[in-house]
Design a protein around this motif. Structure first.
Motif, PDB file in Angstrom:
ATOM      1  N   ASP A 118       0.863  -1.179   0.000  1.00 45.09           N
ATOM      2  CA  ASP A 118       0.000   0.000   0.000  1.00 45.09           C
ATOM      3  C   ASP A 118       0.902   1.232   0.000  1.00 45.09           C
ATOM      4  OD1 ASP A 118      -1.409   2.275   1.115  1.00 45.09           O
ATOM      5  OD2 ASP A 118      -2.953   0.904   1.823  1.00 45.09           O
ATOM      6  N   LYS A 119       0.681   2.136  -0.922  1.00 48.78           N
ATOM      7  CA  LYS A 119       1.523   3.324  -1.071  1.00 48.78           C
ATOM      8  C   LYS A 119       1.540   4.174   0.203  1.00 48.78           C
ATOM      9  CE  LYS A 119       0.481   6.776  -3.989  1.00 48.78           C
ATOM     10  NZ  LYS A 119       0.262   7.482  -5.259  1.00 48.78           N
ATOM     11  N   ASP A 120       0.410   4.257   0.901  1.00 50.51           N
ATOM     12  CA  ASP A 120       0.332   5.103   2.089  1.00 50.51           C
ATOM     13  C   ASP A 120       0.967   4.470   3.318  1.00 50.51           C
ATOM     14  OD1 ASP A 120      -0.994   7.063   0.628  1.00 50.51           O
ATOM     15  OD2 ASP A 120      -2.982   6.331   1.193  1.00 50.51           O
ATOM     16  N   THR A 121       0.693   3.183   3.555  1.00 47.05           N
ATOM     17  CA  THR A 121       1.171   2.540   4.789  1.00 47.05           C
ATOM     18  C   THR A 121       2.472   1.770   4.607  1.00 47.05           C
ATOM     19  OG1 THR A 121      -0.019   0.462   4.399  1.00 47.05           O
ATOM     20  CG2 THR A 121      -1.225   2.244   5.550  1.00 47.05           C
ATOM     21  N   GLN A 122       2.859   1.521   3.347  1.00 44.91           N
ATOM     22  CA  GLN A 122       4.043   0.711   3.032  1.00 44.91           C
ATOM     23  C   GLN A 122       3.920  -0.730   3.537  1.00 44.91           C
ATOM     24  OE1 GLN A 122       6.587   2.273   1.055  1.00 44.91           O
ATOM     25  NE2 GLN A 122       4.857   3.662   1.005  1.00 44.91           N
ATOM     26  N   LYS A 123       2.701  -1.186   3.788  1.00 47.30           N
ATOM     27  CA  LYS A 123       2.462  -2.555   4.260  1.00 47.30           C
ATOM     28  C   LYS A 123       1.881  -3.388   3.123  1.00 47.30           C
ATOM     29  CE  LYS A 123       1.938  -1.402   9.080  1.00 47.30           C
ATOM     30  NZ  LYS A 123       3.287  -1.573   9.481  1.00 47.30           N
ATOM     31  N   PRO A 124       2.249  -4.685   3.079  1.00 48.36           N
ATOM     32  CA  PRO A 124       1.703  -5.566   2.030  1.00 48.36           C
ATOM     33  C   PRO A 124       0.184  -5.662   2.132  1.00 48.36           C
ATOM     34  CG  PRO A 124       3.546  -6.613   3.141  1.00 48.36           C
ATOM     35  CD  PRO A 124       3.201  -5.382   3.932  1.00 48.36           C
ATOM     36  N   PHE A 125      -0.441  -5.937   0.988  1.00 48.82           N
ATOM     37  CA  PHE A 125      -1.881  -6.133   0.944  1.00 48.82           C
ATOM     38  C   PHE A 125      -2.235  -7.456   1.606  1.00 48.82           C
ATOM     39  CE2 PHE A 125      -0.981  -3.884  -3.160  1.00 48.82           C
ATOM     40  CZ  PHE A 125      -1.487  -2.665  -2.772  1.00 48.82           C
ATOM     41  N   LEU A 126      -3.450  -7.537   2.091  1.00 46.28           N
ATOM     42  CA  LEU A 126      -3.959  -8.828   2.536  1.00 46.28           C
ATOM     43  C   LEU A 126      -4.145  -9.697   1.303  1.00 46.28           C
ATOM     44  CD1 LEU A 126      -6.708  -7.708   5.077  1.00 46.28           C
ATOM     45  CD2 LEU A 126      -4.487  -8.730   5.601  1.00 46.28           C
ATOM     46  N   PRO A 127      -4.057 -11.014   1.445  1.00 52.51           N
ATOM     47  CA  PRO A 127      -4.319 -11.883   0.286  1.00 52.51           C
ATOM     48  C   PRO A 127      -5.726 -11.637  -0.250  1.00 52.51           C
ATOM     49  CG  PRO A 127      -3.363 -13.134   2.094  1.00 52.51           C
ATOM     50  CD  PRO A 127      -3.684 -11.766   2.639  1.00 52.51           C
ATOM     51  N   LEU A 128      -5.846 -11.566  -1.576  1.00 51.92           N
ATOM     52  CA  LEU A 128      -7.161 -11.397  -2.178  1.00 51.92           C
ATOM     53  C   LEU A 128      -8.011 -12.625  -1.894  1.00 51.92           C
ATOM     54  CD1 LEU A 128      -6.285  -9.883  -5.663  1.00 51.92           C
ATOM     55  CD2 LEU A 128      -7.212  -8.699  -3.680  1.00 51.92           C
ATOM     56  N   GLU A 129      -9.272 -12.383  -1.623  1.00 54.67           N
ATOM     57  CA  GLU A 129     -10.222 -13.461  -1.379  1.00 54.67           C
ATOM     58  C   GLU A 129     -11.498 -13.156  -2.154  1.00 54.67           C
ATOM     59  OE1 GLU A 129      -9.538 -14.823   3.184  1.00 54.67           O
ATOM     60  OE2 GLU A 129     -10.672 -12.982   2.897  1.00 54.67           O
ATOM     61  N   LEU A 130     -12.131 -14.190  -2.608  1.00 55.23           N
ATOM     62  CA  LEU A 130     -13.436 -14.052  -3.238  1.00 55.23           C
ATOM     63  C   LEU A 130     -14.474 -14.313  -2.163  1.00 55.23           C
ATOM     64  CD1 LEU A 130     -14.924 -13.573  -5.883  1.00 55.23           C
ATOM     65  CD2 LEU A 130     -14.866 -16.027  -6.265  1.00 55.23           C
ATOM     66  N   LYS A 131     -15.416 -13.394  -2.035  1.00 58.97           N
ATOM     67  CA  LYS A 131     -16.434 -13.537  -0.995  1.00 58.97           C
ATOM     68  C   LYS A 131     -17.826 -13.589  -1.598  1.00 58.97           C
ATOM     69  CE  LYS A 131     -13.788 -11.486   2.694  1.00 58.97           C
ATOM     70  NZ  LYS A 131     -13.803 -10.559   3.817  1.00 58.97           N
ATOM     71  N   ALA A 132     -18.668 -14.408  -0.996  1.00 56.48           N
ATOM     72  CA  ALA A 132     -20.077 -14.466  -1.367  1.00 56.48           C
ATOM     73  C   ALA A 132     -20.751 -13.184  -0.885  1.00 56.48           C
ATOM     74  CB  ALA A 132     -20.741 -15.691  -0.732  1.00 56.48           C
ATOM     75  N   ARG A 133     -21.931 -12.928  -1.366  1.00 51.63           N
ATOM     76  CA  ARG A 133     -22.658 -11.718  -0.953  1.00 51.63           C
ATOM     77  C   ARG A 133     -22.905 -11.679   0.553  1.00 51.63           C
ATOM     78  NH1 ARG A 133     -25.248  -8.671  -5.246  1.00 51.63           N
ATOM     79  NH2 ARG A 133     -24.621  -9.619  -7.205  1.00 51.63           N
ATOM     80  N   ASP A 134     -22.957 -12.842   1.188  1.00 50.03           N
ATOM     81  CA  ASP A 134     -23.177 -12.878   2.645  1.00 50.03           C
ATOM     82  C   ASP A 134     -21.867 -12.800   3.431  1.00 50.03           C
ATOM     83  OD1 ASP A 134     -22.066 -15.406   2.400  1.00 50.03           O
ATOM     84  OD2 ASP A 134     -23.894 -16.481   2.910  1.00 50.03           O
ATOM     85  N   GLY A 135     -20.729 -12.613   2.745  1.00 47.97           N
ATOM     86  CA  GLY A 135     -19.454 -12.434   3.424  1.00 47.97           C
ATOM     87  C   GLY A 135     -18.599 -13.686   3.563  1.00 47.97           C
ATOM     88  N   ARG A 136     -19.159 -14.853   3.230  1.00 47.94           N
ATOM     89  CA  ARG A 136     -18.375 -16.081   3.322  1.00 47.94           C
ATOM     90  C   ARG A 136     -17.248 -16.061   2.299  1.00 47.94           C
ATOM     91  NH1 ARG A 136     -20.956 -20.124   1.037  1.00 47.94           N
ATOM     92  NH2 ARG A 136     -22.496 -18.720   0.150  1.00 47.94           N
ATOM     93  N   VAL A 137     -16.074 -16.602   2.683  1.00 48.08           N
ATOM     94  CA  VAL A 137     -14.979 -16.759   1.734  1.00 48.08           C
ATOM     95  C   VAL A 137     -15.313 -17.950   0.841  1.00 48.08           C
ATOM     96  CG1 VAL A 137     -12.526 -17.283   1.473  1.00 48.08           C
ATOM     97  CG2 VAL A 137     -13.281 -15.748   3.290  1.00 48.08           C
ATOM     98  N   ILE A 138     -15.183 -17.752  -0.451  1.00 53.09           N
ATOM     99  CA  ILE A 138     -15.538 -18.764  -1.444  1.00 53.09           C
ATOM    100  C   ILE A 138     -14.254 -19.413  -1.967  1.00 53.09           C
ATOM    101  CG2 ILE A 138     -16.551 -19.093  -3.748  1.00 53.09           C
ATOM    102  CD1 ILE A 138     -18.598 -18.443  -1.604  1.00 53.09           C
ATOM    103  N   GLY A 139     -14.278 -20.729  -2.085  1.00 52.87           N
ATOM    104  CA  GLY A 139     -13.167 -21.476  -2.669  1.00 52.87           C
ATOM    105  C   GLY A 139     -13.587 -22.106  -3.985  1.00 52.87           C
ATOM    106  N   PRO A 140     -12.661 -22.782  -4.647  1.00 58.87           N
ATOM    107  CA  PRO A 140     -12.974 -23.385  -5.947  1.00 58.87           C
ATOM    108  C   PRO A 140     -14.170 -24.329  -5.932  1.00 58.87           C
ATOM    109  CG  PRO A 140     -10.622 -23.481  -5.526  1.00 58.87           C
ATOM    110  CD  PRO A 140     -11.264 -22.982  -4.261  1.00 58.87           C
TER     111      PRO A 140
END
Length: 160
Positions: A118-140
């Protein structure tokens, strides 16, 4: 004919059509460089080390598909610059996903010399995750493609 690619323009798959536009490595690397602020042909050529004819063809294709646009050089010279369009800027998520995948699977420990941060914080991004509309993390195993219902105009045309 060796090296000739099949056009994916008519396929019903969004992944295939996307690959038809940005699926070669030069195009993705041009977009990476444009996101990093490169705008001129010479900057892309120096960064990528690709042949001028290949670079020219890829830039033209990205302009034709509305990912890049040409603009007069910002310094007032006769040169033109390549600028990302809104459509092109949206590809940052694809490139971050590729970076994170490559970081995890393509480098030995200690081999990677840069972090994407992140340009502002100089900290790495969290791993990208695909989420369902209800917030659950979706896998393959949680995904599938469903056909979309036909549009009303198409239904009328097909029933005639």
């Amino acid at each position: 004919m060796k090296g000739k690619r099949t056009s994916l323009d008519g396929t019903a798959c969004a992944i295939a059509r996307s690959l038809g536009v940005i699926g070669d490595w030069w195009s993705l690397l041009i977009i990476r460089d444009a996101l990093a602020g490169k705008r001129r042909f010479g900057e892309f050529q120096k960064s990528l080390g690709t042949a001028k004819n290949i670079l020219s063809a890829r830039l033209q294709k990205l302009v034709e598909h509305g990912i890049l646009a040409t603009a007069p050089a910002s310094d007032g010279t006769a040169y033109k610059e390549y600028v990302l369009t809104r459509k092109g800027k949206k590809l940052y998520v694809v490139l971050i996903a590729l970076w994170q995948w490559g970081e995890e699977f393509c480098f030995a420990p200690g081999e990677l010399t840069h972090d994407m941060v992140d340009k502002d914080t100089q900290k790495p991004f969290l791993p990208l995750e695909l989420k369902a509309r209800d917030g659950r993390v979706i896998g393959p195993a949680d995904m599938r493609a469903l056909p979309r219902p036909a549009r009303k105009q198409q239904r009328r045309a097909s029933s005639s």
